[in-house]
Scaffold this active site. Structure first.
Site, PDB file in Angstrom:
ATOM      1  N   SER A 171      40.055   5.216  53.068  1.00 40.98           N
ATOM      2  CA  SER A 171      40.115   4.923  51.638  1.00 40.98           C
ATOM      3  C   SER A 171      39.074   3.910  51.160  1.00 40.98           C
ATOM      4  O   SER A 171      37.879   4.121  51.295  1.00 40.98           O
ATOM      5  CB  SER A 171      41.533   4.464  51.297  1.00 40.98           C
ATOM      6  OG  SER A 171      41.746   4.456  49.913  1.00 40.98           O
ATOM      7  N   ASP A 222      47.271  14.864  50.159  1.00 39.49           N
ATOM      8  CA  ASP A 222      46.291  14.091  49.389  1.00 39.49           C
ATOM      9  C   ASP A 222      45.388  15.078  48.660  1.00 39.49           C
ATOM     10  O   ASP A 222      44.421  15.588  49.222  1.00 39.49           O
ATOM     11  CB  ASP A 222      45.477  13.196  50.327  1.00 39.49           C
ATOM     12  CG  ASP A 222      44.512  12.288  49.589  1.00 39.49           C
ATOM     13  OD1 ASP A 222      44.421  12.386  48.351  1.00 39.49           O
ATOM     14  OD2 ASP A 222      43.842  11.473  50.250  1.00 39.49           O
ATOM     15  N   HIS A 249      47.934  10.361  51.268  1.00 44.00           N
ATOM     16  CA  HIS A 249      46.638   9.696  51.351  1.00 44.00           C
ATOM     17  C   HIS A 249      46.551   8.779  52.576  1.00 44.00           C
ATOM     18  O   HIS A 249      45.573   8.823  53.320  1.00 44.00           O
ATOM     19  CB  HIS A 249      46.392   8.908  50.064  1.00 44.00           C
ATOM     20  CG  HIS A 249      45.096   8.190  50.031  1.00 44.00           C
ATOM     21  ND1 HIS A 249      43.876   8.838  50.169  1.00 44.00           N
ATOM     22  CD2 HIS A 249      44.805   6.865  49.880  1.00 44.00           C
ATOM     23  CE1 HIS A 249      42.898   7.953  50.102  1.00 44.00           C
ATOM     24  NE2 HIS A 249      43.437   6.751  49.930  1.00 44.00           N
TER      25      HIS A 249
END
EC number: 3.-.-.-
Length: 271
Positions: A171, A222, A249
């Site tokens: 991320s 995700d 995610h």
């Protein structure tokens, strides 16, 4: 080529530690009758788990050796970076694993998951960093530019004497990992992006120039950042793709055992 493994879908395409944080020893003692009752309870729980949808896997249960000592410290100089480190319990592998983190997490996440302990048990040195402004690392003006973030990460690896890094980047940490990858991919032995940010900042030609072995990892649920990053990351010439089923995610939190299996398989097959 597409296949399935343990609920995962895959496609093939210096500063030294300062503070000991452990170890922790867990001991249990039960009679035979208690063991039998526990076994029956676990069987019933397993049947319920298979038959019904449930929450993400528990992340507090360590998959590695709970006796592993996790060390911690700060890198020297300006913009010091806090880190947690484990050394290999057994014969050391050549590569060293560097774990970054997303917006809601820090280096402690990898200790709570048992990732640090597991890597140590499997013979890997592993270092988890707190990015500037997260965990125990103070904010840094250097992190305000792409070049500054790449330089900051490069300096942290040098200070920690990491020679053959495999960089794990979930991320938000893509803001650091991708600039470093573009400038210093020759310093990396492997790259594991997990739906990272900033992929849109680079061209197809820039990705093509990176020869680092790469494991692209993301959660099936995700639907935004994973798909956006995958479109660009597919241009890396030496990559494989793994999709963790029923994971969002932060797929390493939702499916930690599957994540660990896939990560270890990638690490174990690096030259």
């Amino acid at each position: 080529m597409v296949g399935a493994l343990c609920g995962c879908w895959f496609r093939l395409g210096g500063a030294r530690p300062l503070i000991p944080l452990g170890p922790t020893v867990v001991q249990t003692s039960m009679s035979r009758s208690q063991v039998a009752l526990l076994g029956l309870s676990l069987l019933l729980m397993l049947l319920l788990y298979v038959g019904l949808p449930g929450p993400p896997e528990q992340t507090s249960c360590l998959w590695g050796d709970p006796n592993v000592t996790v060390l911690a410290g700060l890198t020297p100089g300006n913009s010091p970076i806090f880190y947690r480190e484990v050394l290999p319990l057994n014969q050391a592998h050549r590569v060293e694993v560097v774990l970054l983190h997303g917006k809601a997490f820090n280096s402690h996440t990898w200790e709570q998951l048992g990732t640090l302990q597991l890597l140590s048990q499997r013979g890997y040195r592993a270092v988890a960093l707190d990015l500037p402004g997260f965990g125990n690392s103070a904010p840094s003006k250097e992190a305000s530019t792409e070049a500054g973030r790449a330089a900051l990460l490069e300096r942290a690896l040098r200070d920690l004497e990491v020679q053959n890094a495999v960089l794990v980047s979930p991320s938000l940490s893509g803001h650091y990992a991708l600039p470093f990858l573009m400038r210093g991919h020759h310093q990396l032995h492997g790259f594991v992006p997990i739906a990272p940010t900033s992929t849109q900042n680079y061209t197809q030609e820039q990705f093509w120039a990176v020869k680092t072995p790469t494991l692209i990892l993301y959660g099936e649920l995700d639907h935004i950042l994973a798909r956006e990053s995958l479109r660009q990351l597919r241009h890396l010439p030496n990559h494989s793709v793994v999709k963790l089923r029923n994971a969002g995610h932060a797929c390493y939190l939702h499916k930690p055992q599957d994540f660990h299996l896939v990560l270890l398989a990638f690490l174990d097959h690096l030259p």
